[in-house]
Design an enzyme around this catalytic site. Structure first.
Site, mmCIF file in Angstrom:
data_model
loop_
_atom_site.group_PDB
_atom_site.id
_atom_site.type_symbol
_atom_site.label_atom_id
_atom_site.label_comp_id
_atom_site.label_asym_id
_atom_site.label_seq_id
_atom_site.Cartn_x
_atom_site.Cartn_y
_atom_site.Cartn_z
ATOM 1 C CG ASN A 1 5.450 -0.880 -7.937
ATOM 2 O OD1 ASN A 1 6.383 -0.682 -8.668
ATOM 3 N ND2 ASN A 1 4.308 -0.217 -8.071
ATOM 4 C CG LEU A 2 0.943 -6.229 -3.854
ATOM 5 C CD1 LEU A 2 0.504 -5.747 -2.479
ATOM 6 C CD2 LEU A 2 -0.224 -6.876 -4.591
ATOM 7 C CE1 TYR B 1 3.360 5.351 -14.629
ATOM 8 C CE2 TYR B 1 5.619 6.047 -15.112
ATOM 9 C CZ TYR B 1 4.597 5.105 -15.189
ATOM 10 O OH TYR B 1 4.813 3.906 -15.831
ATOM 11 C CE LYS C 1 6.156 5.555 -18.848
ATOM 12 N NZ LYS C 1 7.493 5.348 -19.466
ATOM 13 C CG PHE D 1 13.392 -0.105 -20.639
ATOM 14 C CD1 PHE D 1 14.394 -0.687 -21.405
ATOM 15 C CD2 PHE D 1 12.191 -0.776 -20.505
ATOM 16 C CE1 PHE D 1 14.203 -1.923 -22.024
ATOM 17 C CE2 PHE D 1 11.987 -2.004 -21.114
ATOM 18 C CZ PHE D 1 12.996 -2.574 -21.876
ATOM 19 C CB SER E 1 2.397 2.632 -18.016
ATOM 20 O OG SER E 1 1.569 2.331 -16.917
ATOM 21 C CG ASP F 1 20.188 14.174 -17.270
ATOM 22 O OD1 ASP F 1 20.211 15.246 -16.646
ATOM 23 O OD2 ASP F 1 19.128 13.707 -17.788
ATOM 24 C CG ASN G 1 19.446 9.089 -14.503
ATOM 25 O OD1 ASN G 1 19.043 8.002 -14.075
ATOM 26 N ND2 ASN G 1 18.699 10.183 -14.524
ATOM 27 C CG ASN H 1 14.284 3.800 -9.030
ATOM 28 O OD1 ASN H 1 14.621 3.556 -7.874
ATOM 29 N ND2 ASN H 1 13.183 3.313 -9.570
HETATM 30 C C1 WQD Z 1 -0.987 -2.730 -7.014
HETATM 31 C C2 WQD Z 1 -2.119 -2.908 -6.034
HETATM 32 C C3 WQD Z 1 -2.394 -1.096 -4.504
HETATM 33 C C4 WQD Z 1 1.320 -1.649 -2.260
HETATM 34 C C5 WQD Z 1 1.980 0.805 -10.739
HETATM 35 C C6 WQD Z 1 2.140 1.977 -11.639
HETATM 36 C C7 WQD Z 1 1.866 1.580 -13.051
HETATM 37 C C8 WQD Z 1 2.753 0.431 -13.431
HETATM 38 C C9 WQD Z 1 2.556 -0.722 -12.471
HETATM 39 C C10 WQD Z 1 4.769 1.039 -14.615
HETATM 40 C C11 WQD Z 1 -2.918 -1.632 -5.815
HETATM 41 C C12 WQD Z 1 -2.025 -2.385 -3.764
HETATM 42 C C13 WQD Z 1 0.304 -1.806 -3.199
HETATM 43 C C14 WQD Z 1 1.038 -1.874 -0.886
HETATM 44 C C15 WQD Z 1 -1.227 -2.423 -1.456
HETATM 45 N N1 WQD Z 1 4.114 0.849 -13.465
HETATM 46 N N2 WQD Z 1 -0.936 -2.197 -2.792
HETATM 47 N N3 WQD Z 1 -0.224 -2.260 -0.540
HETATM 48 O O1 WQD Z 1 -0.374 1.149 -8.638
HETATM 49 O O2 WQD Z 1 -1.259 -0.890 -9.930
HETATM 50 O O3 WQD Z 1 0.654 0.373 -10.814
HETATM 51 O O4 WQD Z 1 2.821 -0.244 -11.142
HETATM 52 O O5 WQD Z 1 4.461 0.766 -15.717
HETATM 53 O O6 WQD Z 1 2.131 2.686 -13.869
HETATM 54 O O7 WQD Z 1 1.197 2.925 -11.249
HETATM 55 O O8 WQD Z 1 0.949 -1.009 -8.768
HETATM 56 O O9 WQD Z 1 2.039 -2.470 -7.131
HETATM 57 O O10 WQD Z 1 1.675 -0.020 -6.522
HETATM 58 O O11 WQD Z 1 -0.277 -1.557 -6.601
HETATM 59 O O12 WQD Z 1 -2.366 -2.758 -1.108
HETATM 60 O O13 WQD Z 1 1.907 -1.726 0.015
HETATM 61 O O14 WQD Z 1 -1.568 -3.268 -4.760
HETATM 62 O O15 WQD Z 1 -3.376 -0.370 -3.767
HETATM 63 O O16 WQD Z 1 -4.279 -1.980 -5.632
HETATM 64 P P1 WQD Z 1 -0.122 -0.047 -9.481
HETATM 65 P P2 WQD Z 1 1.180 -1.245 -7.206
#
Ligand code: WQD
Length: 343
Positions: free
Chosen positions: A204-205, A154, A158, A85, A129, A62, A36, A39
């Site tokens: 995400n990081l 979220y 799952k 997915f 997840s 959708d 859809n 994202n």
């Molecule tokens: C990783 C680490 C943050 C951003 C998420 C989803 C999970 C899965 C994987 C789908 C953490 C730190 C992050 C930033 C930081 N998704 N961080 N500064 O939260 O482990 O998992 O993605 O399957 O369901 O929840 O991933 O990449 O957000 O964080 O310090 O700007 O990096 O605190 O320790 P997360 P993330």
């Protein structure tokens, strides 16, 4: 062998698009995608074509609207498998908008099972997840580790999704399913022409790291430096998105071969290595030659301190093991960010 027609939902998304590439490299599969674009973008299909040379038949759907799912199956008879997915996946957004997450993520799955089982679907793979484990007491995590007190709506979608799938498959004769619990998927296709492309600022990081390095983000934050870990920052199990994609092909092959005597099984997909946030940053700086501008601030609500997997079940049953290193994850993510900047 006649072709298996596989519906990939969320095929324009990050893991879905990489899985389509892995699947399209195999003979015997006819692929169609439904998304859809909440994202993602249909531009992803052009990126897939630039890599594989193949057009992927795709539909804007959708999936939480049962009528649209019925129309999709009516227009495309003969779908024998689903890789599902499509779901909203932002942890902080799910905390802010829980009903939107439950409505979308749960109804989409129910519609696919309901309509799919009426239209000859034999196999379904569900994108789950590691967040179903919540805060972990004992590491590494195996599939037998009890489901934890999850931290977000979220993650709970799952947990519920896996239960719905298990109960539905027990009642529906002749359909088998697998839930794949991803740890932290990162990185991009080796060509540099496909990768994670969040529609808004990433949470995400790794995309935050690459956007900081390229200058889209001025200074990134490290959430928490006071955890009881080796350097005070959180530990995660990062896994290359292409390893995740390849695991889906292995899981589909297992289901189609019907050699598993389980109607429903669960597999962890991780690299089985714990990496701290600062170690991830250092790996990126080494690979890219870019010094990252960051500051360590307070912890982020909902973060678990440490989690990493034991994925030996996937190795013994699926014949799958993560191959790509943290350096390869960072190098591919950086190559993709540079590609985007060159557009
Ligand atoms: C990783 C680490 C943050 C951003 C998420 C989803 C999970 C899965 C994987 C789908 C953490 C730190 C992050 C930033 C930081 N998704 N961080 N500064 O939260 O482990 O998992 O993605 O399957 O369901 O929840 O991933 O990449 O957000 O964080 O310090 O700007 O990096 O605190 O320790 P997360 P993330």
């Amino acid at each position: 062998m006649n072709k298996q027609k596989i519906l990939v939902t969320g095929g324009a998304g990050y893991i879905g698009s990489h899985t389509i590439i892995s699947l399209s490299e195999m003979t015997g599969y006819e692929i169609l995608s439904a998304d859809n674009y909440s994202n993602s973008s249909p531009k992803t299909y052009e990126r897939i074509k630039s890599i594989t040379g193949k057009d992927i038949e795709h539909f804007e759907v959708d999936l939480s609207d049962k009528k649209q799912v019925e129309d999709l199956f009516l227009k495309n008879p003969g779908i024998t498998g689903i890789i599902h997915f499509a779901a909203f996946k932002s942890v902080p957004e799910s905390v802010a908008k829980p009903l939107m997450y439950y409505q979308n993520n749960i109804n989409s799955l129910i519609n696919l099972l309901d309509v799919g089982s009426e239209n000859g679907v034999r196999n379904i793979i569900f994108s789950s997840s590691c967040s179903v484990y919540g805060n972990i007491d004992s590491l590494p995590v195996t599939e037998e580790t009890p489901i934890g007190k999850v931290e977000s709506p979220y993650a709970f979608t799952k947990v519920i999704g896996e239960k719905i799938l298990e109960d539905a498959l027990r009642s529906l004769i002749g359909i088998n399913g697998i839930a794949l619990r991803y740890f932290n998927p990162v990185g991009a296709h080796e060509s540099g022409r496909l990768g994670e492309l969040p529609n808004q600022r990433p949470s995400n990081l790794v995309p935050v790291i690459t956007q900081t390095a390229i200058g889209k983000i001025q200074k990134m934050q490290v959430f928490g430096g006071d955890y009881p870990t080796r350097d005070g920052t959180c530990v995660r199990d990062y896994i290359h998105v292409c390893d995740i994609a390849e695991a889906h092909v292995k899981a589909l092959n297992l289901l189609i071969s019907n050699s598993s005597n389980e109607t429903f099984s669960i597999f962890n997909l991780g690299s089985d290595k714990g990496v701290t946030v600062l170690e991830a940053i250092k790996a990126f700086e080494k690979i890219s030659g870019q010094k990252l501008n960051y500051e360590i601030i307070e912890r982020r609500a909902g973060d678990v301190e440490s989690i990493y997997s034991n994925s030996s079940k996937a190795e013994s049953v699926l014949g799958w093991k993560a191959k790509r290193t943290l350096d390869e994850m960072m190098a591919s993510a950086w190559k993709w960010e540079l590609h985007l900047a060159s557009k």
